[in-house]
Motif scaffolding. Structure first.
Motif, short mmCIF file in Angstrom:
data_model
loop_
_atom_site.label_atom_id
_atom_site.label_comp_id
_atom_site.label_asym_id
_atom_site.label_seq_id
_atom_site.Cartn_x
_atom_site.Cartn_y
_atom_site.Cartn_z
N GLN A 168 33.27 24.81 -6.30
CA GLN A 168 31.89 24.32 -6.40
C GLN A 168 31.72 23.45 -7.63
O GLN A 168 32.18 23.78 -8.72
CB GLN A 168 30.92 25.49 -6.47
CG GLN A 168 29.46 25.06 -6.66
CD GLN A 168 28.51 26.25 -6.63
OE1 GLN A 168 28.74 27.21 -5.92
NE2 GLN A 168 27.44 26.18 -7.40
N THR A 170 28.65 21.10 -9.64
CA THR A 170 27.24 20.70 -9.74
C THR A 170 27.07 19.70 -10.88
O THR A 170 27.44 19.97 -12.03
CB THR A 170 26.34 21.92 -9.99
OG1 THR A 170 26.49 22.85 -8.93
CG2 THR A 170 24.88 21.49 -10.08
N GLU A 177 23.06 17.56 -7.96
CA GLU A 177 23.81 17.48 -6.71
C GLU A 177 24.99 18.44 -6.75
O GLU A 177 25.74 18.48 -7.73
CB GLU A 177 24.33 16.06 -6.47
CG GLU A 177 25.08 15.90 -5.16
CD GLU A 177 25.51 14.47 -4.89
OE1 GLU A 177 26.17 14.23 -3.86
OE2 GLU A 177 25.20 13.59 -5.72
N THR A 178 25.14 19.23 -5.69
CA THR A 178 26.21 20.22 -5.60
C THR A 178 27.19 19.86 -4.49
O THR A 178 26.78 19.50 -3.39
CB THR A 178 25.64 21.63 -5.34
OG1 THR A 178 24.81 22.02 -6.44
CG2 THR A 178 26.77 22.65 -5.19
N THR A 179 28.47 19.97 -4.80
CA THR A 179 29.53 19.71 -3.82
C THR A 179 30.35 20.98 -3.63
O THR A 179 30.71 21.64 -4.61
CB THR A 179 30.46 18.58 -4.29
OG1 THR A 179 29.69 17.39 -4.50
CG2 THR A 179 31.54 18.30 -3.26
N SER A 250 34.95 19.44 6.08
CA SER A 250 34.99 20.67 5.29
C SER A 250 34.65 21.89 6.15
O SER A 250 33.66 21.89 6.88
CB SER A 250 34.00 20.55 4.12
OG SER A 250 34.10 21.68 3.28
N VAL A 262 30.89 23.07 7.13
CA VAL A 262 30.06 22.85 5.95
C VAL A 262 29.75 21.37 5.77
O VAL A 262 30.64 20.52 5.88
CB VAL A 262 30.76 23.37 4.67
CG1 VAL A 262 29.86 23.20 3.46
CG2 VAL A 262 31.18 24.82 4.85
N GLN A 264 27.99 18.51 3.11
CA GLN A 264 27.63 18.35 1.71
C GLN A 264 26.14 18.06 1.55
O GLN A 264 25.47 17.60 2.47
CB GLN A 264 28.45 17.22 1.08
CG GLN A 264 29.96 17.46 1.08
CD GLN A 264 30.37 18.76 0.41
OE1 GLN A 264 29.69 19.26 -0.49
NE2 GLN A 264 31.48 19.32 0.86
N GLN A 265 25.64 18.37 0.38
CA GLN A 265 24.22 18.16 0.08
C GLN A 265 23.83 16.69 0.31
O GLN A 265 24.58 15.79 -0.04
CB GLN A 265 23.95 18.57 -1.36
CG GLN A 265 22.46 18.66 -1.71
CD GLN A 265 22.25 19.18 -3.12
OE1 GLN A 265 23.14 19.12 -3.95
NE2 GLN A 265 21.07 19.68 -3.39
N SER A 267 23.84 15.00 2.99
CA SER A 267 24.52 14.29 4.07
C SER A 267 23.76 14.35 5.39
O SER A 267 23.65 13.33 6.08
CB SER A 267 25.94 14.84 4.26
OG SER A 267 25.90 16.21 4.64
N THR A 275 23.65 22.86 0.82
CA THR A 275 24.83 22.46 1.58
C THR A 275 24.81 23.23 2.91
O THR A 275 25.26 24.38 2.96
CB THR A 275 26.13 22.78 0.82
OG1 THR A 275 26.09 24.16 0.41
CG2 THR A 275 26.26 21.90 -0.41
N LYS A 277 25.46 25.09 6.27
CA LYS A 277 26.65 25.71 6.86
C LYS A 277 26.30 26.20 8.27
O LYS A 277 25.21 26.72 8.50
CB LYS A 277 27.12 26.89 6.02
CG LYS A 277 27.47 26.54 4.58
CD LYS A 277 27.91 27.78 3.82
CE LYS A 277 28.22 27.48 2.37
NZ LYS A 277 27.03 27.08 1.60
#
Length: 297
Positions: A168, A170, A177-179, A250, A262, A264-265, A267, A275, A277
């Motif tokens: 993770q 951020t 933004e978190t990936t 992912s 999953v 991404q944020q 997207s 994110t 799921k």
């Protein structure tokens, strides 16, 4: 004239800098490996309690040696650990903090002799280096802006069949933004699981996409707080990708051995949705799997 404090400091530096010989390293590794085998063998015995004290005692001596002698303590970070945590260790970390920026990047390390699994370490290290280099450029460009980046990892699943590692990251600079990135390891096969390895053909992309669209419609219908980008949003330039799956998408396999896709944020939905799921029912994809029983619990 040197003071007592200077002399003690000099002694301490000399003590800490003493290198560990290859013989010592090899001896420590062999000792750990030997005690690990004994430990698990005795666990299988009905009356293992009679022998546990001896095993734990020897292991405690090794552990005490590792944490009290500086050169060995430094080397001990490379050693395997008895128990289910043996596969993931702490790798190279990057830290850079001051009043304007805070960077803390932790890199995982897969402890395995398997080349396919060990190759993940190169990917993890390369990702961390690249991330740090990009951040250094951002900091130079945005000298007066506060930038915060935190990158960490955790195990989501660790059972007899699968090991799932979540990474993770951020980044906060005005907005946040978190990936999330995942690696699913099949312990029995000794491979990193990919979508193409699971399915007989590319038809799985259509089937999984249909399942996700059904779940999205259900979520939006049941809650006013749920929102995903519409075709109109995408046509107006809102959103980045929309609902698009590919072989490198992912995913991970959860504790129930179900496939989880999953996104991404930002997207496929606004940032507040995080994110997204989607857990795919195994029955809907079982006929597409190369091995129909692969995801059995």
């Amino acid at each position: 004239m040197k003071t007592t404090k200077d002399i003690l400091s000099s002694f301490r530096k000399t003590y800490v800098s003493v290198p560990v010989s290859e013989d010592t390293k090899n001896h420590i590794i062999k000792t750990f490996a030997s005690e690990e085998k004994k430990f698990f063998r005795k666990l299988r015995l009905i009356f293992w309690e009679r022998f546990a004290a001896g095993t734990i005692g020897v292991f405690a001596i090794c552990l005490l040696l590792a944490i009290t002698i500086p050169p060995i303590r430094s080397f001990a970070a490379e050693l395997p650990v008895i128990g289910k945590f043996v596969r993931i260790l702490s790798g190279t970390n990057y830290h850079n903090n001051n009043s304007h920026h805070s960077i803390n990047i932790k890199t995982p390390y897969i402890d395995s002799k398997n080349k396919a699994l060990a190759s993940l370490n190169k990917k993890y290290l390369a990702d961390s280096k690249k991330k740090y280099q990009i951040l250094e450029k951002d900091i130079k460009i945005n000298k007066n802006k506060k930038i915060s980046v935190t990158s960490s990892y955790q195990k989501l699943v660790d059972d007899r069949r699968f090991l799932v590692l979540e990474r993770q990251s951020t980044k906060t600079m005005a907005d946040s933004e978190t990936t999330l990135l995942y690696d699913t390891i099949d312990k029995q096969a000794g491979t990193v699981v990919t979508l193409p390895l699971l399915f007989k053909s590319k038809h799985y992309i259509t089937v999984i996409s249909d399942q996700i669209e059904k779940q999205i419609k259900k979520q939006v219908k049941s809650s006013a707080n749920k929102y995903y980008w519409t075709k109109k949003d995408l046509s107006e330039g809102v959103g980045t990708k929309g609902l698009i799956l590919n072989a490198k998408h992912s995913f991970y396999i959860n504790q129930n051995h179900q496939l989880v896709i999953v996104f991404q944020q930002f997207s496929i939905a606004p940032g507040y949705m995080g994110t997204p799921k989607f857990t795919i029912p195994t029955d809907s994809i079982k006929h597409l799997l190369i091995n129909p029983n692969y995801l059995n619990k």
